[in-house]
Design a protein around this motif. Sequence first.
Motif, short mmCIF file in Angstrom:
data_model
loop_
_atom_site.label_atom_id
_atom_site.label_comp_id
_atom_site.label_asym_id
_atom_site.label_seq_id
_atom_site.Cartn_x
_atom_site.Cartn_y
_atom_site.Cartn_z
N ILE A 6 0.68 -1.31 0.08
CA ILE A 6 -0.32 0.04 0.48
C ILE A 6 1.09 1.16 0.22
CG2 ILE A 6 -1.64 0.90 1.11
CD1 ILE A 6 -2.66 -1.44 2.39
N ALA A 58 5.88 0.18 7.30
CA ALA A 58 4.83 -0.14 8.35
C ALA A 58 3.89 -1.21 7.70
CB ALA A 58 3.11 0.93 8.33
N GLN A 61 0.71 -2.89 10.09
CA GLN A 61 0.12 -1.70 10.60
C GLN A 61 0.31 -1.49 11.54
OE1 GLN A 61 -4.03 -1.33 10.46
NE2 GLN A 61 -4.48 -1.54 8.69
N GLU A 62 1.69 -1.58 11.50
CA GLU A 62 2.81 -0.95 12.90
C GLU A 62 4.28 -0.47 11.63
OE1 GLU A 62 3.68 -2.05 16.68
OE2 GLU A 62 1.58 -4.18 16.06
N HIS A 63 4.98 0.65 12.35
CA HIS A 63 5.86 1.03 12.32
C HIS A 63 7.14 0.23 11.96
CE1 HIS A 63 4.65 5.29 11.15
NE2 HIS A 63 4.08 5.07 12.78
N GLU A 75 0.73 -6.71 4.71
CA GLU A 75 0.47 -5.96 4.23
C GLU A 75 1.47 -5.14 4.71
OE1 GLU A 75 -3.23 -4.65 5.17
OE2 GLU A 75 -2.43 -2.95 6.01
N ALA A 77 3.59 -1.18 4.07
CA ALA A 77 2.71 0.02 3.56
C ALA A 77 3.97 1.07 2.97
CB ALA A 77 1.59 0.97 4.90
N MET B 60 -4.69 1.76 10.58
CA MET B 60 -3.34 2.35 11.41
C MET B 60 -3.79 3.03 12.19
SD MET B 60 0.47 2.44 10.07
CE MET B 60 2.03 2.68 11.59
N ARG B 67 -2.45 3.74 20.25
CA ARG B 67 -0.81 2.77 20.80
C ARG B 67 -0.11 3.94 21.86
NH1 ARG B 67 -0.36 -1.44 16.39
NH2 ARG B 67 -0.16 0.91 15.23
#
Lengths: 85, 159
Positions: A6, A58, A61-63, A75, A77, B60, B67
Amino acid sequence: MSTKLIYFAWVRERIGKPEEDVDLPAGIETVADLLRWLKSRGEEYENALQYPDVIRVAINQEHVGHREKIEGAREIALFPPMTGG
Amino acid sequence: MAGAVVPAIRIQREDFDVAAEIAGLAKGRTDIGAVVTFSGLCRDEQGALSALELEHYPGMAEAEIGRIAAEAAGRWPLQGLTVIHRHGKIAPGENIVLVVAASSHRQAAFEAANFLMDYLKSRAPFWKKEHRADGSEGGWVEAKEADDQAAERWKKQGE
């Protein structure tokens, strides 16, 4: 296994699409490997990923950092530094 | 105090009402002694901009702000925490972001709100594109080094 990529902001504009499903070739183990491989896929990718160090990533959906392993990622991004707030 | 408060996070296109959000947080409670709010608005940069377009990463954006909010709730004794971030096209003078932090005493509320905003700026997946008043093509707003540094100062020793 197919992985969903993405793109956001100018990364999305330069690549010319918001997302795509790709089959990663063998040997692509880390985020840095992924960026290097994507960059070789054509002019639009080269243009978007010219300076890979500035690209933020990411996974699910986490850095993550560029040395992160991408095995098992559903996924991934790619985007520029964030400017919200 | 970790886990004592469940932060309310909203990512939305619509505007919000600051007074209503404060009232909602404090409603029916008598233990809150301090409410700090921060609202971020769209500037016109001396007439140069007609709007900002905020792109976000759905899913996200909620997760990352969640978070950050959970970390704030773990670090300060908060009794309430609301974070709202808008997306889409926003005109000068309109609201973009809201943080409301409630606590027994002011210091925790001030610090938590400040921390939240510093982290939102550098970690929440939003990107601003400028629409210029003269109709010319606007660019993406560039991230500021100062915003990263502002977030860095909250790091605890050893991190």
